[in-house]
Design a protein around this motif. Structure first.
Motif, short mmCIF file in Angstrom:
data_model
loop_
_atom_site.label_atom_id
_atom_site.label_comp_id
_atom_site.label_asym_id
_atom_site.label_seq_id
_atom_site.Cartn_x
_atom_site.Cartn_y
_atom_site.Cartn_z
N ARG A 246 46.13 34.39 43.01
CA ARG A 246 44.90 33.99 42.14
C ARG A 246 45.28 33.58 40.68
N PRO A 248 45.47 33.26 36.51
CA PRO A 248 45.23 34.70 35.85
C PRO A 248 43.89 35.01 35.48
N ILE A 249 42.89 34.02 35.15
CA ILE A 249 41.52 34.22 34.81
C ILE A 249 40.55 34.74 35.99
N ALA A 250 41.09 34.67 37.30
CA ALA A 250 40.52 35.15 38.51
C ALA A 250 39.23 35.16 38.64
N CYS A 251 38.53 33.91 38.16
CA CYS A 251 37.01 34.11 38.54
C CYS A 251 36.56 33.64 39.85
N LYS A 252 37.65 32.99 40.70
CA LYS A 252 37.14 32.92 42.05
C LYS A 252 37.32 33.99 42.81
N PRO A 253 36.36 34.68 43.49
CA PRO A 253 36.44 35.84 44.24
C PRO A 253 37.48 36.08 45.43
N GLU A 268 34.42 36.87 50.43
CA GLU A 268 33.73 37.90 49.92
C GLU A 268 33.62 38.81 51.33
N GLU A 285 40.64 44.29 45.83
CA GLU A 285 40.36 43.06 45.16
C GLU A 285 41.64 42.58 44.84
N PRO A 288 44.70 39.61 39.62
CA PRO A 288 44.87 38.22 39.08
C PRO A 288 46.55 37.98 38.86
#
Lengths: 296, 227
Positions: A246, A248-253, A268, A285, A288
């Protein structure tokens, strides 16, 4: 938004069920990506042979007589197994280059090439795509899948994921890359050309080029963090396993689950709901900018 | 105790049932079975109610909660307890990104880890995380308390206003304008009370406090060249 799923089996006993398990995961991800769906599945290897998955919008006309025509062109030893709009061709590994040149000259689209990988992808709802290819009946050691909500390029078969840019390698992606045109030009200078306008295909080509240059899968995935700009959760498939990274911001789940029997990836948790033993699985999870991969 | 089985009852019916029960001030207990990672489970409850979710949920569980107590016996997806007003939300497992975002009150008690952006723009909520938190947590947090028994990721408290951040473990890096501050008796007292409410096995003296240096509150003319 897109949906990604992946499944890596640790126990051979589950191999006949791989397609069934992946199909349920893929369909659950429909509302993350109803435009197109695709799957790369790593199944049986035939000694000394290579598999080429091709696609045609007019399969009845194009696949009729293909076995004989291709066999004549490359000197025999070809089997063609049509599967809806796709066909899986098995031929001697040394004939791969000749066969691809012949197929492309006939206007057939190459979905992927490999000793164990087959790729099936089409426009439409995941349940319809799964049904037309009979994904549930497919077995294998591991596979990755994608449901697409298109952003960066048109809703077409060639714009659907997974993207394969080298033998037995493929990539699915949730996110969008912002430096893909620049990277596409850089790769072209090295003689690596992509087939679509899609950003993910560039990501796949980047990883393949790093591996071709001698990098391990882990090093190639590590490289995406510094060399690719944008949002991404990537899952990449290789002959021996799959990897996850992922941005570094890792906003995609992203969520992963592991038991003694399998490692699973999904956008998900609900894609895991039907997996055997999920109640007792280790679920986490992925961090990142951290590379994960599983290989056998 | 009433049970709502999500394998047979649609999400909307589950939420309407819970919302009406909360509004009736009945203070009843409900159990939600088979959530299977569904989105928006037990949202918009406006009244005293006790809800137990038997399993993991997806996006936006327990959003906009007011007065109700919601316990999730599993992990939650992104945005759990977003904009909570009051009441309590307990997560037995992990929480995904932006847990407790914009929350105005109540207690969010996460027994596992929380990932990135935990408590982003919090406005008065109290969040206790028994494990670790991810990067960019408490970004632009305005009010309330974020208590972390484990470690914090990169850029903790970036562009922070007046929320208090207490971390027992290590902080990978502090965000812009976030600094370590002295732990005064009133902070020990606040922390003591929060740890007790959350059932956390930790001593207030083990924590460090972080807060705003308040350098971003006003435009500084000496920095004009930086823009």
């Amino acid at each position: 938004m897109c949906g990604i799923v992946g499944l890596f089996l640790k126990q051979d006993a589950l191999r006949p069920k791989l397609g069934d398990m992946l199909t349920d995961m893929l369909i659950t991800m429909t509302d993350r990506g109803p435009d197109s769906a695709g799957i790369a599945i790593y199944g049986e290897e035939a000694e000394g042979s290579v598999k080429i998955t091709i696609q045609s919008d007019t399969p009845d006309a194009d696949f009729d007589g293909l076995e004989a025509a291709l066999g004549a062109a490359i000197g025999g030893g070809v089997t063609v197994k049509p599967v809806n709009t796709h066909a899986v061709l098995v031929l001697p590994v040394e004939k791969e280059t000749d066969a691809i040149a012949f197929l492309e000259s006939k206007g057939l689209r190459i979905m992927g090439v490999g000793t164990s990988m087959e790729i099936y992808k089409e426009v439409g709802l995941p349940k319809d795509v799964a049904a037309r290819f009979g994904l549930r009946e497919m077995g294998g050691s591991h596979g990755i899948g994608h449901t697409r909500m298109a952003t960066e390029s048109a809703v077409t078969t060639m714009g659907a994921h997974p993207f394969s840019t080298a033998d037995d390698q493929c990539l699915v992606h949730n996110g969008s890359l912002s430096n893909h045109n620049q990277m596409r030009r850089k790769l072209a200078k090295k003689g690596i050309f992509t087939k679509s306008e899609n950003d993910t295909e560039v990501g796949a080509a980047y990883i393949s080029s790093r591996i071709a240059d001698g990098a391990t899968l882990g090093e190639a995935l590590e490289g995406t963090i510094s060399d690719l700009d944008g949002f991404f959760t990537f899952v990449t498939g290789t002959k021996n396993g799959f990897g996850v990274v992922r941005d570094p911001i890792a906003c995609k789940p992203a969520v992963m689950a592991e038991t003694d029997d399998y490692v699973a990836f999904a956008s998900e948790y609900r894609a895991f709901a039907d997996l055997p033993g999920i109640e007792a699985a280790r679920v986490w999870e992925p961090e990142p900018a951290t590379v994960y991969f599983w290989e056998r | 105790m009433s049970t709502l089985d999500m394998s047979v009852t649609p999400l909307r019916e589950v939420n309407v049932t819970l919302q009406e029960a909360a509004k009736s001030q009945s203070n009843n207990a409900y159990e939600i079975t088979n959530p299977r990672g569904s989105h928006a489970v037990a949202v918009g409850l406006d009244g005293p109610l006790s809800v137990t979710v038997k399993g993991s949920t997806g996006y936006y569980c327990a959003g906009m909660n007011k007065l109700a107590t919601i316990r999730v016996e599993g992990s939650t997806g992104p945005g759990v307890a977003e904009n909570m007003m009051s009441g309590e939300v307990v997560i037995e497992g992990d929480a995904s990104q932006y847990a407790g975002a914009t929350g105005r009150g109540g207690l969010l008690n996460i027994k596992g880890n929380a990932s990135s952006r935990c408590g982003i723009s919090m406005k008065g909520i109290d969040i206790v995380v028994h494990g670790n938190i991810g990067h960019m947590s408490a970004f632009m947090a305005q009010k309330g308390n974020l208590v972390v028994l484990g470690d914090a990721g990169d850029a903790l408290g970036d562009s922070l206003y007046e929320a208090r951040l207490f971390v027992r473990g290590t902080v990978k890096s502090l965000g812009a304008d976030c600094i370590e501050k002295e732990m005064r008796p009133e902070h020990i007292e606040i922390l003591q009370e929060l740890l007790a409410r959350a059932g956390a096995d930790a001593k207030p003296e083990e924590f460090k406090r972080y807060g705003s240096a308040r350098r971003l509150y006003n435009f500084n003319i000496d920095h004009a060249d930086e823009y």
